[in-house]
Design an enzyme around this catalytic site. Structure first.
Site, mmCIF file in Angstrom:
data_model
loop_
_atom_site.group_PDB
_atom_site.id
_atom_site.type_symbol
_atom_site.label_atom_id
_atom_site.label_comp_id
_atom_site.label_asym_id
_atom_site.label_seq_id
_atom_site.Cartn_x
_atom_site.Cartn_y
_atom_site.Cartn_z
ATOM 1 N N CYS A 2 3.755 31.771 30.252
ATOM 2 C CA CYS A 2 3.179 32.819 29.416
ATOM 3 C C CYS A 2 2.680 33.910 30.348
ATOM 4 C CB CYS A 2 1.986 32.287 28.630
ATOM 5 S SG CYS A 2 2.366 30.816 27.666
ATOM 6 N N TRP A 75 4.677 31.874 25.414
ATOM 7 C CA TRP A 75 5.963 31.179 25.359
ATOM 8 C C TRP A 75 5.592 29.740 25.064
ATOM 9 C CZ3 TRP A 75 10.822 32.749 25.177
ATOM 10 C CH2 TRP A 75 11.846 31.843 25.437
ATOM 11 N N LYS A 616 23.042 36.569 25.765
ATOM 12 C CA LYS A 616 22.207 35.435 26.181
ATOM 13 C C LYS A 616 22.228 34.335 25.131
ATOM 14 C CE LYS A 616 19.425 33.283 28.882
ATOM 15 N NZ LYS A 616 20.116 32.650 30.013
HETATM 16 C C1 F6R Z 1 26.207 30.070 30.735
HETATM 17 C C2 F6R Z 1 25.397 30.179 29.527
HETATM 18 C C3 F6R Z 1 26.014 29.733 28.240
HETATM 19 C C4 F6R Z 1 25.001 28.943 27.422
HETATM 20 C C5 F6R Z 1 25.577 28.621 26.043
HETATM 21 C C6 F6R Z 1 24.638 27.747 25.248
HETATM 22 O O1 F6R Z 1 25.514 30.541 31.860
HETATM 23 O O2 F6R Z 1 24.288 30.605 29.547
HETATM 24 O O3 F6R Z 1 27.153 28.993 28.452
HETATM 25 O O4 F6R Z 1 24.708 27.759 28.119
HETATM 26 O O5 F6R Z 1 25.810 29.817 25.353
HETATM 27 O O6 F6R Z 1 23.416 28.371 25.029
HETATM 28 P P1 F6R Z 1 22.170 27.539 24.538
HETATM 29 O O7 F6R Z 1 21.811 26.570 25.609
HETATM 30 O O8 F6R Z 1 21.107 28.583 24.302
HETATM 31 O O9 F6R Z 1 22.562 26.844 23.279
#
Ligand code: F6R
Length: 621
Positions: A2, A75, A616
């Site tokens: 945080c 967070w 992301k």
């Molecule tokens: C690679 C990456 C992606 C995520 C994938 C799953 O560096 O960041 O492959 O791992 O999109 O994302 P989460 O873990 O948020 O479900």
């Protein structure tokens, strides 16, 4: 992770300054926000769940009276993002005497909370942090009740109360505390979690990170772990908590541009996040026991355990399937979430347990898999970095991986944190099922504690070598990543990092499988990474290295330090600390691969923080 902030101004209102500073700390957390100020001996608090902008729209964060105050951007780790769980926390009194903001994890909060509840304290939140406010309030009451007068005039009651309280905390903390009875003072203290002071001519600031106050002053004091500072309107005093002796740190001048400051001086978030891994892994070693226990209980009882995830999180699941098999003798099935419905949609049922791994907790494919499994009455368990995400809401039990926000698009610190949590689950399950000797468990537990230092050492000693490796190979058109056993998952992750941020097409295979086809690509100079921890697969892996060398490949080994048999065979090598148990090896062995991808991106003129076409959090199927 945080962000905390505090300020004492000679003139003007603190609230708008706190609000602006929290905006600059938003990258440390953004699920809830709050501020407390003092005016005329009264503490005023505003806080709520939501981003800073959302909360400001509803509550006007600029509108609190007083020249002194503290703030927090959260967070969530313990307790969902709700108004009650947002900071500042106050004690029990109707008109609060104490207000606290905290970054870190108080590991022994449950014991302290019980003790305080037994003596009449009433808690309002589900956080570990609230215990800080009550303990300080309680200690102050005791100091006053017992009329224990300080033998010296060095410490006020407020300071003595904070000093005694912090000595009872186990875990990590950076705190800032206000007392209505000392309306010209902020006390802050740290153990492990970061805390810096900003010194200006007309104000004093404290913050988790320099960017919070950088537009206001560039004179900075880095508090050491184990120090406490008392800030007054024109003076400050720093004390060692353990010895209560005063120290006199010199302010330093910071010449970072504000954008650089957000990255703590690193050129990219990705590098900052790679380097943060030791402290993130340390955080994962402070997970709440009850959640590890609950999750392993469900896994132990399940007829089948399917692990569902995408991308990097899937690689963590794949590594975990080796951990669960080798330590707990439990077969688990890692499945790429977007394939789950086709592969298991009809067979999953009430006896199935789905361990879902998602950093964001919002990945559409992962949530779609969970929804299918839920409709068929399967038990959903979650591992995520975002408490309050959809995954935490649909899981029967979830565990937070405590990595803090990851800004770089490529997952780095969140991967090693996931691996650390999953290995703890595997060890816990092994104990529960009585499959591994106590001696082996003790060894694993000792080793898992060593991992943060090992990762730190790898970054320190091997970074330059990896950078040179990237310079050497920057123009190569394609790479192989090969590993056997659990290192196959490490190979896959190394390959994904390189492809996604440096745009180099790459191939990862279990090393044994390469001769069933992929080896036909090899010609002189073709770069091949081998992940070679000294486990049972090593002998066979050496055979695979020789196959590649015989065809002229340029072999790069990630191997144990001093492993001469491998070092003598290969063109380049990166060394990893000795003595890491096989099941934990993906954590340290992936670090050079992350650094390699990072430096390849730079060498090839790519922005490692913002790879093209990627987001992301992938919230579409
Ligand atoms: C690679 C990456 C992606 C995520 C994938 C799953 O560096 O960041 O492959 O791992 O999109 O994302 P989460 O873990 O948020 O479900």
């Amino acid at each position: 992770m945080c962000g905390i902030f505090g300020c004492i101004l000679r003139k003007g209102d603190a609230a708008p300054i706190i609000h602006a500073a929290l905006k600059r700390l938003e990258y440390r957390g953004y699920d809830s926000v709050g501020e407390a100020t003092i005016e005329e001996g009264k503490i005023h608090v505003k806080k709520d769940a939501g981003s800073i902008d959302e909360v400001h729209q509803i509550r006007n964060l600029d509108n609190l009276p007083g020249r002194i105050g503290i703030g927090h951007t959260r967070w969530a780790t313990h307790g969902a993002p709700t108004q009650a769980n947002a900071h500042p926390h106050v004690g029990c009194l109707e008109q609060p005497e104490i207000a606290v903001v905290h970054n870190g994890i108080i590991e022994n909060y449950a014991e302290l909370k019980k003790e305080l509840e037994d003596s009449g304290h009433i808690f309002r939140s589900k956080t570990d942090s609230e215990v800080i406010a009550h303990l300080i309030e309680d200690t102050l009451t005791n100091i006053r009740r017992e009329k224990i007068k300080s033998k010296s005039t060095v410490h006020s009651d407020f300071e003595r109360a904070v000093l005694s309280a912090v000595q009872r905390f186990q875990g990590s903390y950076a705190i800032a505390v206000l007392s209505a009875k000392e309306p010209d003072t902020i006390i802050c203290a740290r153990h492990e979690s970061p805390l810096v002071l900003g010194i200006a001519d007309d104000a004093l600031y404290l913050a988790s990170d320099i960017p919070a106050f950088l537009p206001l002053t560039n004179r900075v004091i880095y508090l050491e772990s184990g120090e406490l500072a008392v800030l007054k309107s024109n003076t400050f005093k720093v004390t060692k908590i353990a010895s209560r002796s005063e120290v006199f740190p010199e302010p330093k001048i910071i010449d970072w541009a504000p954008e650089m400051a957000e990255k703590q001086g690193y050129p990219h978030f990705m590098l900052k996040e790679i380097i943060e891994q030791p402290s993130c892994i340390r955080n994962t070693l402070r997970l709440q026991d009850k959640y590890l226990e609950l999750i392993t209980t469900f896994m132990d009882r399940a007829r089948e355990v399917i692990m569902v995830a995408c991308g990097t999180s899937y690689h963590a699941c794949l590594a975990a399937s080796y951990m669960f098999s080798k330590l707990s003798f439990l077969a688990t099935h890692p499945v790429i979430a977007s394939e789950f419905v086709e592969q298991h949609g009809k067979s999953v049922n009430i006896d199935s347990t789905i361990l879902t791994v998602s950093q964001s907790g919002e990945t559409a494919d992962t949530l779609a898999a969970v929804e299918t499994a839920r409709q068929r009455a399967a038990t959903i368990l979650g591992l995520t970095n975002v408490v309050g995400s959809t995954l935490t809401r649909v899981s029967r039990v979830y565990i937070g991986q405590q990595s803090g926000p990851e800004i770089g698009v490529a997952a780095t610190k969140t991967f090693t944190s996931q691996l650390s949590v999953l290995s703890q689950l595997a060890i816990r399950l092994a104990k529960k099922r009585g499959k591994v000797s106590q001696e082996e468990i003790d060894l694993l537990e000792d080793n898992i504690e060593r991992i943060p230092d090992i990762v730190e050492n790898i970054i320190e000693t091997q970074h330059k070598k990896v950078e040179n490796l990237a310079k050497k190979h920057k123009d190569k058109q394609c790479f192989f990543f090969l590993g056997r056993g659990i290192s196959y998952a490490t190979a896959l992750e190394g390959r994904l990092k390189l492809m996604e941020i440096a745009y180099v097409p790459s191939i990862a295979f279990p090393a044994g499988e390469s001769k069933h086809g992929p080896i036909s690509l090899i010609q002189p100079g073709f770069p091949v990474f081998f992940i070679c921890p000294p486990d049972d697969t090593r002998k066979t892996l050496i055979g695979n290295i020789m196959e590649m060398k015989a065809r002229g490949a340029s072999v790069i080994a990630i191997c144990e330090e001093g492993d001469e048999n491998i070092i003598d065979l290969v063109d380049d090598y990166i060394e990893i600390t000795k003595g890491i148990p096989e099941v934990l090896s993906p954590i340290p062995y992936v670090i050079p691969l992350q650094l390699f991808a990072y430096h390849m991106a730079l060498e090839r003129g790519c922005d490692p923080d913002k790879p093209r076409n990627l987001a992301k959090s992938v919230t579409v199927k």
